[in-house]
Design an enzyme around this catalytic site. Sequence first.
Site, PDB file in Angstrom:
ATOM      1  N   LYS A  98      34.690  41.521  42.932  1.00 58.86           N
ATOM      2  CA  LYS A  98      35.700  42.270  43.679  1.00 58.86           C
ATOM      3  C   LYS A  98      35.497  43.761  43.500  1.00 58.86           C
ATOM      4  O   LYS A  98      35.529  44.534  44.460  1.00 58.86           O
ATOM      5  CB  LYS A  98      37.099  41.845  43.231  1.00 58.86           C
ATOM      6  CG  LYS A  98      38.221  42.525  44.015  1.00 58.86           C
ATOM      7  CD  LYS A  98      39.582  41.944  43.662  1.00 58.86           C
ATOM      8  CE  LYS A  98      40.675  42.585  44.496  1.00 58.86           C
ATOM      9  NZ  LYS A  98      42.004  41.992  44.238  1.00 58.86           N
ATOM     10  N   GLU A 113      29.749  40.956  33.199  1.00 62.78           N
ATOM     11  CA  GLU A 113      28.915  39.757  33.199  1.00 62.78           C
ATOM     12  C   GLU A 113      28.136  39.636  34.505  1.00 62.78           C
ATOM     13  O   GLU A 113      26.937  39.339  34.511  1.00 62.78           O
ATOM     14  CB  GLU A 113      29.790  38.503  33.003  1.00 62.78           C
ATOM     15  CG  GLU A 113      30.560  38.477  31.696  1.00 62.78           C
ATOM     16  CD  GLU A 113      31.969  39.025  31.839  1.00 62.78           C
ATOM     17  OE1 GLU A 113      32.838  38.587  31.084  1.00 62.78           O
ATOM     18  OE2 GLU A 113      32.194  39.890  32.727  1.00 62.78           O
ATOM     19  N   GLY A 138      41.023  37.336  42.873  1.00 63.69           N
ATOM     20  CA  GLY A 138      39.785  36.614  42.607  1.00 63.69           C
ATOM     21  C   GLY A 138      39.913  35.113  42.718  1.00 63.69           C
ATOM     22  O   GLY A 138      39.081  34.451  43.359  1.00 63.69           O
ATOM     23  N   ARG A 139      40.949  34.516  42.117  1.00 65.63           N
ATOM     24  CA  ARG A 139      41.071  33.062  42.138  1.00 65.63           C
ATOM     25  C   ARG A 139      41.589  32.544  43.477  1.00 65.63           C
ATOM     26  O   ARG A 139      41.713  31.340  43.671  1.00 65.63           O
ATOM     27  CB  ARG A 139      41.961  32.595  40.990  1.00 65.63           C
ATOM     28  CG  ARG A 139      43.350  33.196  40.976  1.00 65.63           C
ATOM     29  CD  ARG A 139      44.025  32.953  39.626  1.00 65.63           C
ATOM     30  NE  ARG A 139      45.302  33.647  39.492  1.00 65.63           N
ATOM     31  CZ  ARG A 139      45.425  34.924  39.162  1.00 65.63           C
ATOM     32  NH1 ARG A 139      44.349  35.657  38.948  1.00 65.63           N
ATOM     33  NH2 ARG A 139      46.619  35.490  39.038  1.00 65.63           N
ATOM     34  N   GLU A 141      45.597  30.886  34.838  1.00 59.16           N
ATOM     35  CA  GLU A 141      45.514  32.342  34.967  1.00 59.16           C
ATOM     36  C   GLU A 141      46.682  32.872  35.784  1.00 59.16           C
ATOM     37  O   GLU A 141      47.181  33.966  35.526  1.00 59.16           O
ATOM     38  CB  GLU A 141      44.188  32.740  35.615  1.00 59.16           C
ATOM     39  CG  GLU A 141      43.932  34.247  35.597  1.00 59.16           C
ATOM     40  CD  GLU A 141      42.502  34.605  35.940  1.00 59.16           C
ATOM     41  OE1 GLU A 141      41.630  34.503  35.061  1.00 59.16           O
ATOM     42  OE2 GLU A 141      42.260  34.976  37.111  1.00 59.16           O
ATOM     43  N   HIS A 184      37.237   5.849  29.844  1.00 61.83           N
ATOM     44  CA  HIS A 184      36.579   5.438  28.600  1.00 61.83           C
ATOM     45  C   HIS A 184      36.472   6.590  27.611  1.00 61.83           C
ATOM     46  O   HIS A 184      35.731   6.498  26.631  1.00 61.83           O
ATOM     47  CB  HIS A 184      35.196   4.869  28.915  1.00 61.83           C
ATOM     48  CG  HIS A 184      35.260   3.649  29.775  1.00 61.83           C
ATOM     49  ND1 HIS A 184      35.378   2.382  29.269  1.00 61.83           N
ATOM     50  CD2 HIS A 184      35.251   3.516  31.128  1.00 61.83           C
ATOM     51  CE1 HIS A 184      35.428   1.506  30.266  1.00 61.83           C
ATOM     52  NE2 HIS A 184      35.355   2.166  31.401  1.00 61.83           N
ATOM     53  N   LYS A 212      38.134  41.522  27.160  1.00 61.84           N
ATOM     54  CA  LYS A 212      37.026  42.247  27.782  1.00 61.84           C
ATOM     55  C   LYS A 212      36.993  43.690  27.304  1.00 61.84           C
ATOM     56  O   LYS A 212      35.925  44.260  27.041  1.00 61.84           O
ATOM     57  CB  LYS A 212      37.163  42.190  29.306  1.00 61.84           C
ATOM     58  CG  LYS A 212      36.930  40.802  29.878  1.00 61.84           C
ATOM     59  CD  LYS A 212      37.377  40.686  31.325  1.00 61.84           C
ATOM     60  CE  LYS A 212      36.554  41.539  32.252  1.00 61.84           C
ATOM     61  NZ  LYS A 212      36.930  41.307  33.681  1.00 61.84           N
TER      62      LYS A 212
END
Length: 509
Positions: A197, A203, A256-257, A342, A373, A483
Site C-alpha cells: 500500500k 519485508e 490491506g486486509r 487484525e 484426526h 515493526k
Amino acid sequence: MTDPISAAWNSLEGLQHRTLVDLFENDAARVEKLSHRIDSSLGELGSVGMLVDFSKTHLDDAALDAFEELAKACDFDGQREALFTGGIVNPTEGRSASHAALRGTGPEAEVEEAAALVDRMEILVKAIHEGVFGEIKHLIHIGIGGSALGPALAVDALTRDLALVECHIVSNIDGLALEQAFAKCDPQSTMIAVASKTFTTTETMTNAASALKWLQENGVDDPGGRVIALTANPERAVEWGVDETRILPFPESVGGRYSLWSSIGFPIALGAGMEDFRAMLAGAKVIDEHFRENSGRSNLPLLAAFADQYYTRLRGCQTRAVFAYDERLTLFPDYLQQLEMESNGKRVMYSGEDVPAPTAPVTWGGVGTDAQHAVFQLLHQGTVLIPVDFIASIAPGDMLDPAHHKALLMNCLAQGAALMAGKSSEDPSRFYPGDRPSTMFLVDDIDAATLGALIAFHEHRTFANAVLMQVNPFDQFGVELGKGIAKQLDAGEGVFDASTTALMEAAGL
C-alpha cells in the site's frame, strides 16, 4: 441511568442458556428459522448459491430479539450506511472504508473510479497474456499481510486445474521463501509484482530488491521492465524505479486486509483469468447488497455476528474454529485469521474507553478430513467450549469416483451432528457431552463468484461484530509496535530489557 447499549447487554446476560437438543425439541420450525439460502444468477459470470445454517447454535427467539435490540442501540443501521456511503468508519485515522465500492456498491464516484482501475488492470493482464512482455509463464507476487493472504487464497482455490500464468505468492522476509519461488521459475519467463500500500513495507521491499537482483544476475534484459507495482502510493513506486505504465494503483481508503478486490488481486486476474476476477467481484457484490438491504436476523452476516457475540461475551469462548471440507479452501482459515483478529483484536472502543468485555476470539482451523484426526478430540471431549464453522461444497473439486466427495460431505455433516448430540457411556473415557455448537456454510460449488461471496460475507460479519462491540475494525496500530522496535534494533537505537539484549548477542546482531 443505564445507557441503551448497556441495557441491551444486561438483557442478553440475563438470558437462560438452553441445550441444543432442548432447542430442537421445543421448536419444530427451528431449522426453517435459522437456515437460509442466498441465491443469485450473475449471467456469464456464474452464480452464487449458499446455504447458511445457524440452527446448531444456541441462538433462540429470545436471544435474537435481544441481539436485535443491541444492534439498534449500537446504531447498526447508521454505521452500515456510513460504510456504504463513504462515511468515516475508521475514526482513529479519519477515513472511510471503500472496499465495497471496488465491487460496485457505494458512492457513484468511487464505484466509477474502481471500475476504471479494473479496466486498467485488464489491459495489462491482456498484454501479458498476449506476449507483449515476451513469453511469461510465472509471476512472483511479493507482499505481506493482506497484500499476500487474499491473493494466495484465491490463486490456490481457482487455479488448481489450470493456471494461465503460474503465480507464486511470497510474503515472509525469510530468504528461504523467496528462494523456493526462484527454484520454481525460469527468470527469462518470470514477472515480479510488488504489492505494498505504501511501497515502503520493509519485508516487501527487501524481497522485491532481491527478486530484481535475481533477474539481473540471470541475464534478463531490462529486469526493471518485468516489475509491476500494486500500490496506493504510485509516486513512491516511480521513485523506486517502476514505470508508471506498470503501476496499478488503488485508493488510500482501502485497507490491506480488504484490498483483495483492488489491484492487489492482480495475480488472480493473471493466473485464473480476468473473467474469474470479475466473477469474484460480482459474487462479493451479491453479499454487499444482501448485507445492505436486510435487517436484524434476516441479515445473515449480522446473524453470524449475533452468534459470535453470544459465544464470546455470554459464554466466555476465547476461540472460534473454521474447518473447510474442501481442498480448494485450504488457505481460508489463514485468511480469516488476519481479517478477524487484525480487525477486531482491539481493547478500546470508539470513545477511547476500554471495552468492558472480550473482543475478537482467536480464529483458527484447518481442512477436513485431516483435522478430524488432529484436533477434533479436543472439540468433542475437551474442557473448553469452541464454536465451529464448517464450510463444504455440494459440487466436488475433483473428477474421481464420486465416493470421494460423498465420504467428504458425510464426514462434515456427521461432525456437526456429533458435536451437538454427543453420546452417553458408562465409561467416562467414552462419554461425549455434546451440546457443542456449529454453523454450516454449504455452497453449490467453489467457483470464483462463490469464493467472492464467502469472503465478502466474512468481511461484513467482521464489521457487524465491530459495531456490536463498538470498536474500530479498520485500524491496526498493534501491528506497528513490533515493526517499530525491529527498526530500532536494526539501527542500534534504544535501550531494551536484559533478555532482549542477551538474545541479540546470542544471535550475533
